[in-house]
Structures are given as C-alpha cells and as structure tokens.
Write a protein that holds these residues in place. Sequence first.
Motif, short mmCIF file in Angstrom:
data_model
loop_
_atom_site.label_atom_id
_atom_site.label_comp_id
_atom_site.label_asym_id
_atom_site.label_seq_id
_atom_site.Cartn_x
_atom_site.Cartn_y
_atom_site.Cartn_z
N LEU A 145 -36.01 -4.26 26.16
CA LEU A 145 -37.21 -4.10 25.35
C LEU A 145 -36.98 -2.93 24.41
N ALA A 146 -37.36 -3.11 23.15
CA ALA A 146 -37.18 -2.05 22.17
C ALA A 146 -38.40 -1.98 21.25
N SER A 147 -38.80 -0.76 20.92
CA SER A 147 -39.83 -0.54 19.90
C SER A 147 -39.16 0.14 18.73
N VAL A 148 -39.34 -0.44 17.55
CA VAL A 148 -38.65 0.05 16.36
C VAL A 148 -39.66 0.24 15.24
N SER A 149 -39.63 1.43 14.64
CA SER A 149 -40.45 1.71 13.46
C SER A 149 -39.64 1.42 12.22
N TRP A 150 -40.27 0.77 11.27
CA TRP A 150 -39.62 0.38 10.01
C TRP A 150 -40.34 1.02 8.84
N ARG A 151 -39.57 1.46 7.85
CA ARG A 151 -40.06 1.94 6.56
C ARG A 151 -39.22 1.23 5.51
N GLN A 152 -39.86 0.34 4.77
CA GLN A 152 -39.14 -0.39 3.74
C GLN A 152 -39.49 0.22 2.40
N LYS A 153 -38.44 0.68 1.69
CA LYS A 153 -38.62 1.51 0.51
C LYS A 153 -38.19 0.81 -0.77
N ARG A 154 -38.85 1.25 -1.84
CA ARG A 154 -38.48 0.81 -3.19
C ARG A 154 -37.32 1.68 -3.69
N ALA A 155 -36.77 1.31 -4.84
CA ALA A 155 -35.63 2.04 -5.40
C ALA A 155 -35.92 3.52 -5.63
N ASP A 156 -37.18 3.86 -5.93
CA ASP A 156 -37.55 5.26 -6.17
C ASP A 156 -37.81 6.03 -4.87
N GLY A 157 -37.63 5.37 -3.71
CA GLY A 157 -37.82 6.02 -2.43
C GLY A 157 -39.23 5.90 -1.87
N GLU A 158 -40.14 5.34 -2.66
CA GLU A 158 -41.52 5.16 -2.19
C GLU A 158 -41.55 4.11 -1.07
N VAL A 159 -42.32 4.38 -0.02
CA VAL A 159 -42.46 3.43 1.08
C VAL A 159 -43.40 2.31 0.64
N ALA A 160 -42.89 1.10 0.60
CA ALA A 160 -43.68 -0.07 0.23
C ALA A 160 -44.38 -0.65 1.46
N LEU A 161 -43.67 -0.69 2.58
CA LEU A 161 -44.20 -1.27 3.81
C LEU A 161 -43.79 -0.39 4.99
N ALA A 162 -44.72 -0.18 5.91
CA ALA A 162 -44.44 0.58 7.13
C ALA A 162 -45.08 -0.15 8.31
N ASP A 175 -39.14 -8.82 -1.88
CA ASP A 175 -38.73 -8.82 -3.28
C ASP A 175 -39.91 -8.48 -4.20
N SER A 176 -41.07 -9.07 -3.93
CA SER A 176 -42.24 -8.82 -4.77
C SER A 176 -42.71 -7.37 -4.65
N GLU A 177 -42.44 -6.73 -3.52
CA GLU A 177 -42.79 -5.32 -3.30
C GLU A 177 -41.72 -4.38 -3.82
N GLY A 178 -40.60 -4.94 -4.28
CA GLY A 178 -39.52 -4.10 -4.81
C GLY A 178 -38.71 -3.39 -3.74
N VAL A 179 -38.72 -3.91 -2.53
CA VAL A 179 -38.01 -3.27 -1.43
C VAL A 179 -36.50 -3.41 -1.63
N VAL A 180 -35.81 -2.28 -1.50
CA VAL A 180 -34.35 -2.28 -1.61
C VAL A 180 -33.67 -1.64 -0.40
N GLN A 181 -34.47 -0.96 0.45
CA GLN A 181 -33.88 -0.27 1.60
C GLN A 181 -34.82 -0.36 2.79
N SER A 182 -34.25 -0.73 3.94
CA SER A 182 -35.01 -0.83 5.18
C SER A 182 -34.51 0.23 6.16
N ASP A 183 -35.31 1.28 6.33
CA ASP A 183 -34.97 2.33 7.30
C ASP A 183 -35.65 2.01 8.61
N HIS A 184 -34.96 2.27 9.70
CA HIS A 184 -35.55 1.99 11.01
C HIS A 184 -35.23 3.13 11.97
#
Length: 131
Positions: A90-107, A68-77
């Motif tokens: 066993l699974a390996s998953v890459s995550w990109r959590q994005k803000r409303a403007d599409g910017e990646v906040a966390l990867a 919430d503090s990072e403004g994340v609204v979408q979690s792509d995996h």
Amino acid sequence: MSMKTDQDTNAIRELFATYAAAFDDFDADAIADLFAYPVVIWQFDRGNMFEDDEDLMENIDALLKVLDSEGVVQSDHEVNALSVSGPTALASVSWRQKRADGEVALAFTCHYHLVNIEDEWLIASIFNENV
C-alpha cells in the motif's frame, strides 16, 4: 526491515518514478504497462474497473488531454507512506503537476494498492483524493 523488503521498497519507488516520467512524456502505453489487470480506479467518488490495457486506455487518454489543456509538463511526486507485506503493498503518494513556469496546475494525493507479479510491482487499484 529485511533485505527483500528494502528491494521491494526501492522497486516500488522506481515504479512511481517511471509512472511520473510516462505522464511527463504523455506516453499512454507506458502508463498502461504499469497496471495489473483487472484494475479498479476510484475517481470523483466512483469506482471503475478496467479489464485490460485497451479498456484503460480511454481513461488514460482523457487524463492526458486534461494535463495537456492545463499545460502540465512536469509531474512531481512524493511517496508519503509505503507498507509492503509479501506480494502486496500500500502506498500514499502526493502529486504536484506543474506548468512550464513552475506553477502547480494540479495537486492531489492517490492511494495505491500494488501487487508483485513475477517479480514486477504493478498497480492493482487507485483511490484518488483531492487535496
């Protein structure tokens, strides 16, 4: 690959889609429901065991506050690797959590050990890896 393995692979991919949607909805209960207990989560080079969903909820709530503090609204995996062997996977998953403007906040990438209990795939452990 056997038909059962195909079904398992599809069910596991659906588990991660449900997991992502629960994060996007900030639904802590839905997130906690996807785990087998006890669960071990490795974060920041430290392992933590959570005995039940109530025990895990504090960790989930803290994570949702960060999102919430990072403004994340979408979690792509993307499931990068998946291996099923009987009742475990066993699974390996890459995550990109994005803000409303599409910017990646966390990867980051997470490695999951999954277990099938009564025909339901659940997360048994997670190892978080920053990318």
